[in-house]
Design a protein around this motif. Sequence first.
Motif, mmCIF file in Angstrom:
data_model
loop_
_atom_site.group_PDB
_atom_site.id
_atom_site.type_symbol
_atom_site.label_atom_id
_atom_site.label_comp_id
_atom_site.label_asym_id
_atom_site.label_seq_id
_atom_site.Cartn_x
_atom_site.Cartn_y
_atom_site.Cartn_z
ATOM 1 N N VAL A 259 -6.862 12.554 2.016
ATOM 2 C CA VAL A 259 -5.922 11.438 2.185
ATOM 3 C C VAL A 259 -6.234 10.379 1.131
ATOM 4 C CG1 VAL A 259 -5.183 9.568 3.707
ATOM 5 C CG2 VAL A 259 -5.597 11.840 4.645
ATOM 6 N N PHE A 260 -5.221 10.000 0.382
ATOM 7 C CA PHE A 260 -5.360 8.939 -0.622
ATOM 8 C C PHE A 260 -4.698 7.670 -0.088
ATOM 9 C CE2 PHE A 260 -6.888 11.194 -4.373
ATOM 10 C CZ PHE A 260 -6.648 12.510 -4.028
ATOM 11 N N GLU A 261 -5.404 6.565 -0.216
ATOM 12 C CA GLU A 261 -4.860 5.260 0.168
ATOM 13 C C GLU A 261 -4.970 4.329 -1.031
ATOM 14 O OE1 GLU A 261 -6.156 5.332 4.906
ATOM 15 O OE2 GLU A 261 -7.345 4.224 3.455
ATOM 16 N N VAL A 262 -3.839 3.743 -1.393
ATOM 17 C CA VAL A 262 -3.806 2.838 -2.540
ATOM 18 C C VAL A 262 -3.346 1.474 -2.068
ATOM 19 C CG1 VAL A 262 -2.670 2.338 -4.736
ATOM 20 C CG2 VAL A 262 -3.356 4.670 -4.195
ATOM 21 N N ALA A 263 -4.059 0.444 -2.472
ATOM 22 C CA ALA A 263 -3.658 -0.940 -2.187
ATOM 23 C C ALA A 263 -3.510 -1.661 -3.522
ATOM 24 C CB ALA A 263 -4.697 -1.640 -1.316
ATOM 25 N N GLY B 80 0.796 -1.217 0.000
ATOM 26 C CA GLY B 80 0.000 0.000 0.000
ATOM 27 C C GLY B 80 0.827 1.264 0.000
ATOM 28 N N ASP B 81 0.150 2.347 -0.330
ATOM 29 C CA ASP B 81 0.761 3.668 -0.313
ATOM 30 C C ASP B 81 -0.274 4.644 0.229
ATOM 31 O OD1 ASP B 81 2.312 5.874 -2.819
ATOM 32 O OD2 ASP B 81 2.523 5.722 -0.644
ATOM 33 N N ARG B 82 0.209 5.717 0.845
ATOM 34 C CA ARG B 82 -0.707 6.705 1.419
ATOM 35 C C ARG B 82 -0.085 8.080 1.281
ATOM 36 N NH1 ARG B 82 -3.796 7.033 6.623
ATOM 37 N NH2 ARG B 82 -3.680 4.780 6.703
#
Lengths: 148, 134
Positions: B127-131, B109-111
């Motif tokens: 806030v962006f959260e990428v999985a 993941g990235d945030r």
Amino acid sequence: MRLKHDRRAITAVVDAMIFIILMGLAVAVISLTDGPPPGPTQEAADVADAVFLGNATPAEYGLDADGGAYTIADLTAASLTLDDGSAETFLTQVLDAACGRPNTYSLTVTAPGGTLTLGSGCGTPVSGYKTDYLLTYGGDLHVVLELY
Amino acid sequence: MISDRRGDIGFLEALVATMAVIMVLTAFTGFLAAMTLEDAAEIPGFDRNAADGITIADRAYTGDLGSALQKEMDRWGYAGITVRCYAPGSPELGAGIWSLGALTGGIAGDRWLADVKADDGTVVPTVFEVAVCA
């Protein structure tokens, strides 16, 4: 070939075996440790600009007032002047969500009406940023942000 | 092997000991290299600009990320990607979620935090959260 039973004669082989055992222990210790925690994924400058140049309404910020959207820098300065605690609540909420882990930031905000310090950090900061944001009704909001 | 009372070693005995040390050192170095590569692989490759198409309209996150996410999947070979965004300072906005592919297997993941433009001319800290699933 006939072996002579001499204990001192196998020193090198024993030393090699001891070395192998020590390497095995080192591998086991390294495997069991978690390693260093992951660092921040953003520069402190990007985080600070995204927060303080963003907009929110006084109601969203937690101020007891109505009205349209203002910059978060203006709302923070107003909250520090009123000393109502909404700046601490709002900024803690945003930075906790942005950083994702506790004790990963240290923020100091200084406005004409007061000063606010948030977070404690842990260890050596990985990224730092220091700047002034111009307030709509005069003065500057001095911000120092460090990410760990 | 030749041994004697003084503790001196023969050539073959010394050779065996040296070979054992070299093999163990090589294995240890390979173990450290594998651990380093494993840590590096945990940071996913994802172009954060792929989320630039997200905006706020009618007090809700909106945007067409289908082609951008497909491009990232093709580029990195991911099986699935999920992008979630929300405004921590404006909970009434809700969250925007975009998914593509299958989210099974190992996940990285990235945030990050960025401003998103709204249709009323304001910008909202989001806030962006990428999985990603490999």
